[in-house]
Design a protein around this motif. Structure first.
Motif, PDB file in Angstrom:
ATOM      1  N   ILE A  97      17.960  47.120  37.240  1.00  0.00           N
ATOM      2  CA  ILE A  97      19.307  47.103  36.688  1.00  0.00           C
ATOM      3  C   ILE A  97      20.257  47.809  37.643  1.00  0.00           C
ATOM      4  CG2 ILE A  97      20.742  47.841  34.743  1.00  0.00           C
ATOM      5  CD1 ILE A  97      18.053  47.915  33.120  1.00  0.00           C
ATOM      6  N   GLY A  98      21.335  47.113  38.012  1.00  0.00           N
ATOM      7  CA  GLY A  98      22.396  47.775  38.748  1.00  0.00           C
ATOM      8  C   GLY A  98      22.543  47.425  40.208  1.00  0.00           C
ATOM      9  N   ALA A  99      21.843  46.400  40.699  1.00  0.00           N
ATOM     10  CA  ALA A  99      22.015  46.013  42.099  1.00  0.00           C
ATOM     11  C   ALA A  99      23.424  45.460  42.314  1.00  0.00           C
ATOM     12  CB  ALA A  99      20.969  44.972  42.487  1.00  0.00           C
ATOM     13  N   ALA A 100      23.956  45.634  43.500  1.00  0.00           N
ATOM     14  CA  ALA A 100      25.296  45.141  43.833  1.00  0.00           C
ATOM     15  C   ALA A 100      25.319  43.621  43.813  1.00  0.00           C
ATOM     16  CB  ALA A 100      25.719  45.658  45.195  1.00  0.00           C
ATOM     17  N   GLY A 101      26.376  43.049  43.250  1.00  0.00           N
ATOM     18  CA  GLY A 101      26.491  41.617  43.055  1.00  0.00           C
ATOM     19  C   GLY A 101      26.502  40.779  44.315  1.00  0.00           C
ATOM     20  N   ARG A 102      26.819  41.334  45.455  1.00  0.00           N
ATOM     21  CA  ARG A 102      26.892  40.538  46.683  1.00  0.00           C
ATOM     22  C   ARG A 102      25.520  40.172  47.219  1.00  0.00           C
ATOM     23  NH1 ARG A 102      28.284  44.219  51.899  1.00  0.00           N
ATOM     24  NH2 ARG A 102      26.547  43.198  52.863  1.00  0.00           N
ATOM     25  N   ASN A 103      24.472  40.855  46.780  1.00  0.00           N
ATOM     26  CA  ASN A 103      23.120  40.619  47.287  1.00  0.00           C
ATOM     27  C   ASN A 103      22.518  39.361  46.674  1.00  0.00           C
ATOM     28  OD1 ASN A 103      23.140  43.024  48.819  1.00  0.00           O
ATOM     29  ND2 ASN A 103      22.667  44.188  46.978  1.00  0.00           N
TER      30      ASN A 103
END
Length: 132
Positions: A97-103
């Motif tokens: 939970i919480g990875a940056a959306g650009r990845n």
């Protein structure tokens, strides 16, 4: 109460809830659990050796200050990603939970605790065997 104080309290409370409930509610599957999950997928959908279904969900957020394009995704929105693996009856077995959306999904998985655990063998996933 100040905004920063409230943010700290919410973050600390969420962490405490996770620390207490995670070992009970979201136990890491063991060797036998993986075999049971694979058996379920095989019997239910004739999908042998499957130990889970994985997917991610972008949750739209307001970009954090000074984050640049870190959270900016392909939908032209800022987001964090919730990624999970589920067993046959749709129960969560692993989450990130919480990875940056650009990845990308693959990048998120590879750099998550679950991806690292798969890579180093700490999840005790059964060894491959021939299909019958």
């Amino acid at each position: 109460m100040g905004r920063s104080t409230l943010c700290y309290i919410v973050r600390e409370t969420c962490q405490a809830i996770w620390d207490v409930l995670q070992p009970e509610v979201l136990k890491v599957p063991g060797h036998g659990d993986w075999l049971n999950i694979a058996d379920w997928f095989d019997k239910r959908w004739d999908f042998p050796h499957c130990i889970g279904a994985i997917d991610g969900k972008h949750v739209v957020i307001q970009a954090p200050a000074l984050s640049g394009s870190t959270y900016f995704n392909y939908n032209h929105q800022h987001s964090i990603v919730l990624m999970a693996v589920c067993d046959g009856p749709y129960r969560f077995t692993l989450v990130d939970i919480g990875a940056a959306g650009r990845n990308s999904g693959g990048g998120i998985f590879a750099n998550s605790a679950m991806g690292i655990a798969v890579e180093n063998g700490s999840l005790d996933i059964p060894k491959p065997c021939p299909l019958t």
